[in-house]
Design a protein around this motif. Structure first.
Motif, mmCIF file in Angstrom:
data_model
loop_
_atom_site.group_PDB
_atom_site.id
_atom_site.type_symbol
_atom_site.label_atom_id
_atom_site.label_comp_id
_atom_site.label_asym_id
_atom_site.label_seq_id
_atom_site.Cartn_x
_atom_site.Cartn_y
_atom_site.Cartn_z
ATOM 1 N N PRO A 7 -42.185 -0.326 -8.156
ATOM 2 C CA PRO A 7 -43.627 -0.098 -8.357
ATOM 3 C C PRO A 7 -44.041 -0.208 -9.828
ATOM 4 O O PRO A 7 -45.077 -0.797 -10.143
ATOM 5 C CB PRO A 7 -43.855 1.316 -7.819
ATOM 6 C CG PRO A 7 -42.758 1.523 -6.836
ATOM 7 C CD PRO A 7 -41.578 0.772 -7.411
ATOM 8 N N ASN A 11 -46.710 -2.974 -11.067
ATOM 9 C CA ASN A 11 -47.953 -2.500 -11.682
ATOM 10 C C ASN A 11 -48.240 -3.180 -13.009
ATOM 11 O O ASN A 11 -49.372 -3.158 -13.479
ATOM 12 C CB ASN A 11 -47.913 -0.981 -11.875
ATOM 13 C CG ASN A 11 -48.171 -0.243 -10.584
ATOM 14 O OD1 ASN A 11 -48.836 -0.737 -9.691
ATOM 15 N ND2 ASN A 11 -47.637 0.961 -10.489
ATOM 16 N N CYS A 12 -47.242 -3.773 -13.635
ATOM 17 C CA CYS A 12 -47.410 -4.429 -14.937
ATOM 18 C C CYS A 12 -47.730 -5.917 -14.825
ATOM 19 O O CYS A 12 -48.024 -6.555 -15.831
ATOM 20 C CB CYS A 12 -46.144 -4.248 -15.764
ATOM 21 S SG CYS A 12 -45.823 -2.530 -16.205
ATOM 22 N N PHE A 28 -48.790 -0.933 -0.723
ATOM 23 C CA PHE A 28 -48.831 -1.054 -2.183
ATOM 24 C C PHE A 28 -50.017 -1.926 -2.562
ATOM 25 O O PHE A 28 -50.258 -2.969 -1.945
ATOM 26 C CB PHE A 28 -47.531 -1.671 -2.722
ATOM 27 C CG PHE A 28 -47.499 -1.766 -4.209
ATOM 28 C CD1 PHE A 28 -47.140 -0.681 -4.985
ATOM 29 C CD2 PHE A 28 -47.847 -2.939 -4.842
ATOM 30 C CE1 PHE A 28 -47.132 -0.759 -6.374
ATOM 31 C CE2 PHE A 28 -47.842 -3.044 -6.225
ATOM 32 C CZ PHE A 28 -47.474 -1.951 -6.991
ATOM 33 N N ASN A 30 -51.586 -3.036 -6.324
ATOM 34 C CA ASN A 30 -51.366 -2.830 -7.752
ATOM 35 C C ASN A 30 -52.682 -2.730 -8.539
ATOM 36 O O ASN A 30 -53.761 -3.041 -8.017
ATOM 37 C CB ASN A 30 -50.409 -3.890 -8.319
ATOM 38 C CG ASN A 30 -51.029 -5.248 -8.535
ATOM 39 O OD1 ASN A 30 -52.053 -5.597 -7.959
ATOM 40 N ND2 ASN A 30 -50.386 -6.054 -9.362
ATOM 41 N N PRO A 31 -52.610 -2.273 -9.804
ATOM 42 C CA PRO A 31 -53.821 -2.111 -10.614
ATOM 43 C C PRO A 31 -54.641 -3.389 -10.768
ATOM 44 O O PRO A 31 -55.869 -3.327 -10.863
ATOM 45 C CB PRO A 31 -53.285 -1.636 -11.965
ATOM 46 C CG PRO A 31 -52.015 -0.929 -11.630
ATOM 47 C CD PRO A 31 -51.432 -1.728 -10.480
ATOM 48 N N GLU A 34 -56.872 -3.509 -7.950
ATOM 49 C CA GLU A 34 -57.955 -2.542 -8.130
ATOM 50 C C GLU A 34 -59.088 -3.176 -8.927
ATOM 51 O O GLU A 34 -60.258 -3.039 -8.572
ATOM 52 C CB GLU A 34 -57.444 -1.294 -8.855
ATOM 53 C CG GLU A 34 -56.509 -0.454 -8.039
ATOM 54 C CD GLU A 34 -56.012 0.787 -8.756
ATOM 55 O OE1 GLU A 34 -55.394 1.615 -8.095
ATOM 56 O OE2 GLU A 34 -56.255 0.935 -9.980
ATOM 57 N N SER A 41 -56.156 2.161 -5.353
ATOM 58 C CA SER A 41 -55.095 2.126 -4.356
ATOM 59 C C SER A 41 -55.132 3.361 -3.458
ATOM 60 O O SER A 41 -54.826 3.272 -2.274
ATOM 61 C CB SER A 41 -53.727 1.990 -5.013
ATOM 62 O OG SER A 41 -53.436 3.112 -5.810
#
Length: 84
Positions: A7, A11-12, A28, A30-31, A34, A41
């Motif tokens: 995760p 996320n990166c 899942f 990820n940002p 978003e 999320s």
């Protein structure tokens, strides 16, 4: 590396990443997703992928997901490739 790091790595990445169960329940988001879709999320997790992204309610996507279940091979989709 173990799965606990996954995760943080996902996320990166500056690409929208969504992971689902076989029934398309989102596990899942990820940002980057978003930012793309304006939904956190915490609101998205547990919802069905095609409810959150209705542009995926197409025969092409359904066939691809069925093939995924049969073959077990991961799939990569870019929303730009999906005909609306």
């Amino acid at each position: 590396m173990n799965d606990a790091h996954l995760p943080g790595i996902l996320n990166c990445i500056n690409e929208g990443i969504v992971l689902t169960k076989r029934n398309l329940e989102i596990t899942f988001w990820n940002p980057f997703m978003e930012g793309l879709h304006g939904e956190k999320s915490s609101k998205i997790l547990g919802q069905k992928l095609d409810d959150v992204l209705p542009s995926l309610k197409q025969p092409f996507f359904s066939r691809a997901m069925e093939q995924l279940v049969v073959s077990g091979n991961p799939l990569f989709f870019r929303q730009q490739c999906i005909v609306i």
